[in-house]
Design an enzyme around this catalytic site. Structure first.
Site, PDB file in Angstrom:
ATOM      1  N   HIS A   1       0.837  -1.205   0.000  1.00 49.95           N
ATOM      2  CA  HIS A   1       0.000   0.000   0.000  1.00 49.95           C
ATOM      3  C   HIS A   1       0.870   1.253   0.000  1.00 49.95           C
ATOM      4  CE1 HIS A   1      -4.046  -1.555   0.353  1.00 49.95           C
ATOM      5  NE2 HIS A   1      -3.664  -2.393   1.293  1.00 49.95           N
TER       6      HIS A   1
ATOM      7  N   CYS B   1       0.808  -3.456 -17.668  1.00 50.93           N
ATOM      8  CA  CYS B   1      -0.112  -2.674 -16.839  1.00 50.93           C
ATOM      9  C   CYS B   1       0.186  -2.837 -15.356  1.00 50.93           C
ATOM     10  CB  CYS B   1      -1.562  -3.061 -17.124  1.00 50.93           C
ATOM     11  SG  CYS B   1      -1.958  -4.774 -16.737  1.00 50.93           S
TER      12      CYS B   1
END
Length: 612
Positions: free
Chosen positions: A243, A537
């Site tokens: 995160h 991606c």
């Protein structure tokens, strides 16, 4: 391409990985959790220069996950309250009143997080709202109250033990859910702080900007990071897909994770963080600090056409997860969308959303890119995103289980309905819609998916390359599929057999690993054989140095967080295709991730010039 000017930094919108799935899974385990904080607190910041005059400054090394240079005094993450002693309620104490204190504390923590969520938007708001839900999870509150009533434990101790039980349950589930045990500890720490009157753990507030140093950061802390106050981030743990890494990139905050022992980074000590090279220089001289400030003041913009110095086109696209993300990407100049994550339409649903609900959710994203490519990824459920209507019973190794396209084995109608919804949304809007499936592992899976798309009138169907088998079979797969998109996060995880969410394996969870680069090379070779485009991606596309390598390996498009577009465009614009290929060869032939990174950075002086 990118242009550069001096000025103040533009507003930045954060995007990151969705945390909502944790609520359902934690609830199923009788759990509630939110992101945790650790580290040492100290006195108000005072700049210390400990290096002797003329001596080379010492440095701490980690994994650079968000490029940029920044200098400032260290501020340590506020420490959590200590473990409460085992204390029993006094004879005659009002047990029900003490149990009610647990409820009140949970409501206060949830309320504070909800209020904080209202101050941010996008993925950061979603993270905080989810954490607030976890904090007020009835299962955790009831478990703590039971300990108060049956064992007459002090409420703070009861909350501590109840959270510990939940964390143990999550660890037993393994994989992603085991990593979420860390989040439960943060909820525990917040509850204990309220119940004992101790200071709330988290990001400190200072009168001047600072470099935030912590053992680790969790979603609730990263979601509240203010780029105007936090100049850079250094954590002892964490990896490129944590995160902290994802949100730091989205916010444009230089970050180094996995730095190990950060004891040398004491409160108030002046440091210089290089988020590209992964270094933290202690006690930098005035000239270095001035250069960092000068480079930080430069603002690069993207003109919407990615290319190398000699004109070789490289489409620079954005990863988005909802309407707000799509609009932010369009505003940043993205040429299109290389990854439209559709999970937002399914998460927090007990039942499959209707085709009509899905169409309504997809259309605003497509509408943000009229006439441009939008690559829609079908539902990537399973592992870290368990959904009751597509995933099977709990698995011993969820990352190796029923996830992505494999969920169609259990719930084929869900995929069929989603393709129908995508087709309807595509017909209603002007975007050029491509569709791809996650977790494709065999040629037959690729063939079946392309056929399913064709039945719904979706003529451009591709596969994600996330497992080594897909990379090694890229040729025959792309004889069926129309394109491939490499998800470097999972490809790295499966190549290195290292859980990408475990900070202790950050050195393995690195897309610079030569083995990973060789699989990317194999995928591009398969694409060239069939005349099919291959894009990336994964988070690797947002690293300007690694972007050069990817282009050199044959990747034709890069999709990333919108905040990274200008930096990646600028570095590509300063490097010709021949140089990209030379550096790609050097990286592939290296023997370690660090060797590959060092070789490429040494061959790209433009990175230093740009402060990347």
């Amino acid at each position: 391409m990118s242009t550069e000017q001096h000025g103040t930094s533009p507003d930045r919108t954060a995007t990151g990985s969705r945390a909502g799935a944790v609520t359902g899974a934690a609830g199923a385990a009788g759990a509630a959790g939110a992101a945790g904080a650790a580290g040492a607190a100290g006195a108000d910041a005072t700049v210390a220069r400990a290096a002797a005059p003329g001596a080379a400054p010492a440095a701490v090394r980690g994994v650079g996950v968000s490029p940029g240079l920044a200098a400032g005094p260290v501020a340590r993450l506020a420490a959590a309250a200590a473990e409460p002693a085992i204390a029993r309620l006094a004879p005659g104490a009002d047990v029900e009143a003490e149990a009610a204190r647990v409820t009140a504390a949970a409501e206060q923590v949830a309320g504070d997080l909800t209020a904080a969520a209202a101050t941010v938007d996008g993925e950061r708001r979603a993270l905080l709202e989810t954490t607030a839900q976890m904090a007020a999870d009835p299962a955790l509150v009831r478990a703590a109250q039971q300990k108060v009533r049956e064992h007459r434990l002090d409420p703070a101790r009861a909350a501590w033990e109840a959270a510990g039980d939940v964390a143990d349950q999550l660890r037993a589930l393994g994989g992603y859910m085991a990593e979420r045990a860390r989040d439960v500890h943060d909820v525990r720490d917040r509850l204990v702080a309220v119940l004992t009157g101790a200071p709330m753990p988290g990001v400190p507030r200072r009168a001047e900007p600072f470099v935030l140093v912590a053992h680790d950061l969790a979603p609730a802390d990263t979601a509240l990071l203010d780029p105007a106050q936090v100049r850079a981030i250094v954590t002892a743990e964490g990896g490129p897909t944590s995160h902290t890494a994802i949100l730091a990139r989205a916010l444009g905050i230089p970050a180094v994770v996995g730095a190990g022992d950060v004891a040398a980074l004491g409160e108030g000590r002046l440091v210089l963080v290089d988020g590209g090279a992964g270094t933290v220089t202690l006690d930098p001289d005035d000239a270095a600090v001035h250069r960092a400030a000068e480079r930080a003041a430069r603002v690069r913009t993207f003109d919407g056409a990615g290319r190398t110095a000699d004109g070789h086109r490289v489409a620079l696209l954005a990863n988005v997860g909802d309407r707000a993300g799509a609009e932010a990407a369009a505003a940043a100049g993205a040429e299109g969308v290389g990854l439209f994550r559709t999970e937002f339409c399914f998460l927090d649903h007990a039942e499959e959303p209707s085709v009509e609900e899905q169409v309504a959710a997809y259309r605003p994203v497509l509408a943000a890119f009229p006439g441009r490519k939008v690559v829609v990824r079908t539902l990537d459920a399973g592992a870290d995103k368990p959904l009751p209507f597509v995933t099977a019973t709990p698995e011993a190794n969820p990352a190796l289980g029923v996830r992505g396209l494999r969920t169609a084995r259990h719930a084929p109608d869900v995929l069929d309905h989603q393709l129908e919804a995508i087709a309807q949304a595509a017909t209603a809007e002007d975007a050029e819609v491509w569709v791809m499936a996650p977790m494709v592992a065999t040629v037959s899976e690729a063939e079946d998916f392309v056929a399913s798309c064709a039945r719904h009138g979706l003529g451009t169907a591709g596969v994600m390359v996330e497992v080594p088998s897909a990379a090694l079979l890229a040729g025959p797969m792309l004889a069926r599929a129309h394109f491939a998109s490499i998800g470097t996060n999972d490809l790295t995880q499966y190549t290195m057999a290292a859980d990408r969410l475990l900070g202790s394996l950050a050195d393995l969870s690195d897309s610079w690993q030569p083995a990973v680069l060789r699989l990317i090379e194999a995928t591009c070779r398969g694409g060239a054989q069939q005349g099919r485009p291959v894009g990336v991606c994964g988070e690797a596309a947002a690293d300007p140095a690694l972007a050069v390598v990817l282009v050199g390996l044959g990747v034709s498009s890069l999709s990333m967080t919108p905040r990274a577009l200008a930096d990646v465009a600028a570095v590509l614009a300063g490097t010709d295709l021949g140089r990209c290929r030379q550096l790609a060869r050097a990286a592939v032939d290296a023997e370690s991730a660090q060797d590959a990174r060092d070789a490429v950075r040494a061959g790209l002086p433009v990175l230093t010039e740009m402060g990347l």
